[in-house]
Write a protein that holds these residues in place. Structure first.
Motif, short mmCIF file in Angstrom:
data_model
loop_
_atom_site.label_atom_id
_atom_site.label_comp_id
_atom_site.label_asym_id
_atom_site.label_seq_id
_atom_site.Cartn_x
_atom_site.Cartn_y
_atom_site.Cartn_z
N ASP A 47 16.64 -7.40 2.83
CA ASP A 47 15.36 -7.70 3.47
C ASP A 47 15.51 -7.62 4.98
O ASP A 47 15.32 -8.62 5.69
CB ASP A 47 14.89 -9.10 3.04
N LYS A 72 9.62 -2.17 6.84
CA LYS A 72 8.29 -2.54 6.39
C LYS A 72 8.35 -2.84 4.89
O LYS A 72 9.03 -2.13 4.17
CB LYS A 72 7.30 -1.39 6.67
N PRO A 73 7.72 -3.90 4.45
CA PRO A 73 6.55 -4.58 5.01
C PRO A 73 6.86 -5.62 6.10
O PRO A 73 5.93 -6.25 6.61
CB PRO A 73 5.93 -5.26 3.80
N ARG A 94 0.58 3.14 3.10
CA ARG A 94 1.08 2.28 2.03
C ARG A 94 0.69 0.82 2.29
O ARG A 94 0.46 0.42 3.43
CB ARG A 94 2.59 2.38 1.95
N ASP A 95 0.69 0.06 1.22
CA ASP A 95 0.43 -1.38 1.35
C ASP A 95 1.46 -2.04 2.25
O ASP A 95 1.15 -2.98 2.97
CB ASP A 95 0.41 -2.05 -0.02
N SER A 96 2.70 -1.55 2.23
CA SER A 96 3.74 -2.13 3.08
C SER A 96 3.41 -1.95 4.57
O SER A 96 3.73 -2.82 5.39
CB SER A 96 5.11 -1.54 2.75
#
Length: 180
Positions: A113, A118-119, A144-146
């Motif tokens: 992480d 991203k995210p 993208r959602d990220s």
């Protein structure tokens, strides 16, 4: 150098994802001959410059950690992209990339992480702090959602690009941004 190119001038920032927004996501492109520009991308970058935006690119580049190409390959590609953009009246002030991912085969790049991936908003926050920025007028364009999650976490308005002509999308996003 015009004032839009002056890194000391405060400007709104347009943060753009790379693959899927500026160029087609063809699967880990890292050489100029692999770049297929999204329709309207070069015009969109010129439009953003004309509108007074400082443009930066924020891109996850897990292909580095997977051993597909090197960081030098990415920086060389970004230099080439910046030259093409300049030749068409646009300007990219900086590129930020994250080589880290949980799937990296090169251990130095393997992280579950990483704050820049991203995210997570790390790249966006770095860009926003590296230049004097009008945060209230800044925006993120990603596919993208990220990208949208990173925009929210960085405190900028996100616009999710569904594909098509990027210049048309940017024109609409700028209009919406000014309205709301």
């Amino acid at each position: 150098m015009s004032d839009i190119d002056d890194p000391a001038q405060s400007r709104p920032m347009a943060l753009l994802d790379r693959d899927g927004v500026l160029n087609r996501d063809t699967g880990y492109p890292f050489r100029p001959e692999q770049i297929v520009w999204i329709d309207g991308a070069l015009d969109a970058l010129a439009r953003l410059r004309e509108a007074g935006y400082r443009v930066v690119v924020v891109t996850n580049q897990s292909g580095i950690g997977r051993g597909f190409y090197t960081e030098r390959d990415v920086t060389s590609l970004h230099e080439w992209m910046a030259d093409v953009v300049r030749s068409r009246g646009g300007w990219i002030s900086s590129f930020y990339y994250c080589p880290f991912s949980p799937e990296a085969t090169i251990e130095a790049y393997r992280q579950d992480d990483h704050p820049d991936r991203k995210p997570n908003p790390g790249m966006l926050l770095k860009a926003l702090s590296d230049f004097p920025t009008n945060l209230g007028r800044s925006l993120m364009i990603g596919d993208r959602d990220s990208d949208m999650a990173a925009a929210v976490a960085a405190g900028v308005r996100g616009f999710k690009f569904p594909g098509g002509n990027l210049d048309h999308f940017v024109r609409s996003a700028l209009a919406q941004f000014q309205e709301g």
